[in-house]
Design a protein around this motif. Sequence first.
Motif, short mmCIF file in Angstrom:
data_model
loop_
_atom_site.label_atom_id
_atom_site.label_comp_id
_atom_site.label_asym_id
_atom_site.label_seq_id
_atom_site.Cartn_x
_atom_site.Cartn_y
_atom_site.Cartn_z
N LYS A 1 -18.75 12.82 14.56
CA LYS A 1 -19.28 14.07 14.02
C LYS A 1 -18.57 14.47 12.71
CE LYS A 1 -20.55 16.14 18.45
NZ LYS A 1 -21.98 16.31 18.21
N PHE A 2 -17.39 13.91 12.48
CA PHE A 2 -16.53 14.37 11.40
C PHE A 2 -16.53 13.44 10.19
CE2 PHE A 2 -14.77 16.52 15.06
CZ PHE A 2 -14.46 17.77 14.56
N GLY A 3 -16.46 14.04 9.03
CA GLY A 3 -16.08 13.39 7.79
C GLY A 3 -14.83 14.12 7.34
N VAL A 4 -13.73 13.41 7.12
CA VAL A 4 -12.45 14.07 6.91
C VAL A 4 -11.73 13.52 5.68
CG1 VAL A 4 -10.20 14.58 7.96
CG2 VAL A 4 -12.21 14.31 9.40
N VAL A 5 -11.12 14.43 4.92
CA VAL A 5 -10.15 14.05 3.89
C VAL A 5 -8.89 14.83 4.21
CG1 VAL A 5 -9.58 13.98 1.44
CG2 VAL A 5 -11.96 13.73 2.16
N PHE A 6 -7.86 14.12 4.65
CA PHE A 6 -6.59 14.75 4.94
C PHE A 6 -5.80 14.93 3.65
CE2 PHE A 6 -7.44 12.67 9.09
CZ PHE A 6 -7.42 13.80 9.87
N GLN A 7 -4.87 15.86 3.68
CA GLN A 7 -4.06 16.18 2.50
C GLN A 7 -3.34 14.94 1.96
OE1 GLN A 7 -1.31 19.36 3.21
NE2 GLN A 7 -1.02 19.74 1.04
N ASN A 8 -2.82 14.11 2.83
CA ASN A 8 -2.09 12.92 2.41
C ASN A 8 -2.85 11.66 2.77
OD1 ASN A 8 0.17 14.37 1.36
ND2 ASN A 8 0.78 14.77 3.47
N ASP A 9 -4.16 11.66 2.54
CA ASP A 9 -4.99 10.52 2.86
C ASP A 9 -4.71 9.37 1.89
OD1 ASP A 9 -6.89 9.31 4.51
OD2 ASP A 9 -8.26 11.02 4.36
N PHE A 10 -5.31 8.22 2.13
CA PHE A 10 -4.98 7.04 1.33
C PHE A 10 -6.23 6.25 0.99
CE2 PHE A 10 -5.06 5.97 5.74
CZ PHE A 10 -5.71 4.75 5.78
N VAL A 11 -6.16 5.56 -0.14
CA VAL A 11 -7.17 4.57 -0.46
C VAL A 11 -6.56 3.21 -0.19
CG1 VAL A 11 -8.39 6.01 -2.14
CG2 VAL A 11 -6.57 4.53 -2.91
N THR A 12 -7.41 2.23 0.05
CA THR A 12 -6.93 0.91 0.42
C THR A 12 -7.19 -0.10 -0.69
OG1 THR A 12 -9.04 0.31 1.44
CG2 THR A 12 -7.39 1.33 2.87
N GLU A 13 -6.48 -1.18 -0.63
CA GLU A 13 -6.72 -2.27 -1.56
C GLU A 13 -8.08 -2.88 -1.23
OE1 GLU A 13 -4.39 -6.27 -3.14
OE2 GLU A 13 -3.85 -5.41 -1.21
N GLY A 14 -8.86 -3.17 -2.24
CA GLY A 14 -10.20 -3.72 -2.05
C GLY A 14 -11.08 -3.27 -3.19
N THR A 15 -12.32 -2.98 -2.89
CA THR A 15 -13.24 -2.49 -3.92
C THR A 15 -13.49 -1.00 -3.72
OG1 THR A 15 -15.25 -2.88 -2.64
CG2 THR A 15 -14.43 -4.73 -3.99
N VAL A 16 -14.12 -0.41 -4.72
CA VAL A 16 -14.53 0.99 -4.60
C VAL A 16 -15.46 1.13 -3.39
CG1 VAL A 16 -15.91 2.80 -5.71
CG2 VAL A 16 -14.22 1.52 -7.06
N ALA A 17 -16.44 0.23 -3.27
CA ALA A 17 -17.38 0.28 -2.15
C ALA A 17 -16.66 0.15 -0.80
CB ALA A 17 -18.43 -0.82 -2.29
N ASP A 18 -15.67 -0.74 -0.72
CA ASP A 18 -14.90 -0.89 0.52
C ASP A 18 -14.25 0.43 0.92
OD1 ASP A 18 -15.46 -3.63 0.59
OD2 ASP A 18 -13.56 -4.19 -0.36
N ASN A 19 -13.72 1.14 -0.07
CA ASN A 19 -13.04 2.39 0.20
C ASN A 19 -13.98 3.49 0.66
OD1 ASN A 19 -9.98 2.75 -0.34
ND2 ASN A 19 -10.67 1.19 -1.79
N ILE A 20 -15.18 3.51 0.12
CA ILE A 20 -16.15 4.51 0.57
C ILE A 20 -16.71 4.12 1.93
CG2 ILE A 20 -18.35 5.64 0.08
CD1 ILE A 20 -17.71 5.27 -2.92
N ARG A 21 -17.03 2.85 2.09
CA ARG A 21 -17.60 2.35 3.35
C ARG A 21 -16.59 2.50 4.49
NH1 ARG A 21 -19.66 -2.12 1.51
NH2 ARG A 21 -21.76 -1.30 1.37
N PHE A 22 -15.36 2.15 4.26
CA PHE A 22 -14.25 2.25 5.20
C PHE A 22 -14.59 1.73 6.60
CE2 PHE A 22 -10.64 4.47 7.34
CZ PHE A 22 -9.64 3.93 6.55
N PHE A 23 -14.98 0.44 6.63
CA PHE A 23 -15.23 -0.29 7.87
C PHE A 23 -16.44 0.21 8.66
CE2 PHE A 23 -10.65 -0.27 7.01
CZ PHE A 23 -10.47 -1.61 6.71
#
Length: 194
Positions: free
Chosen positions: A39-61
């Motif tokens: 149900k949730f879409g979340v951005v935490f204060q100390n969230d992180f981006v991962t190594e990969g592509t821009v699409a990988d980071n948005i898709r996030f598995f």
Amino acid sequence: SGKSTILNLLMRFYDPDEGEILIDGQDIRTIPYEQLREKFGVVFQNDFVTEGTVADNIRFFRDLSEEDLHRAAKDAQAAEFIEERAGGMDAEVVVRGNNLSGGQKQRLLIARALAANPEILVLDDASSALDYQTDSKLRAALRKNYRNTTTVLIAQRISSLRHADLILVLEDGGILGAGSHETLLDTCEEYRMI
């Protein structure tokens, strides 16, 4: 002040000692974890981006369409900087997103949160690195395109939350004031000071 506690309780990282938390009238303890988290879409204060592509980071598995990725990037005010990068959605993101500015990271994380059309969007100080104009455009996109999404916004800037239906002013784990911007200006000294 208690904001992290509220988020942790809402997402059921732990349960309340007393009382209950309801989503659409249902106690969240009766909702299976996987169903609740979807149900949730979340951005935490100390969230992180991962190594990969821009699409990988948005898709996030998650299994999301290209259309979902582009819509989320646009609404998060990230489309322009993504299109300017060589490769666009396929542009490389290095470890910890060190090849992105703070504002670009935040917009990428907001796009990640929006990509699956959440029922509840939680933004924990997620626009602090955005300039006022970008923050304003983001809020306008959320109001226009996510009308049926409940948004829980934690912000230091009054301008980021002044149009919210309900604003809570927290201090030392308690609620000092609750209401609209106008109501709090009239009734809450702490809010007026902020």
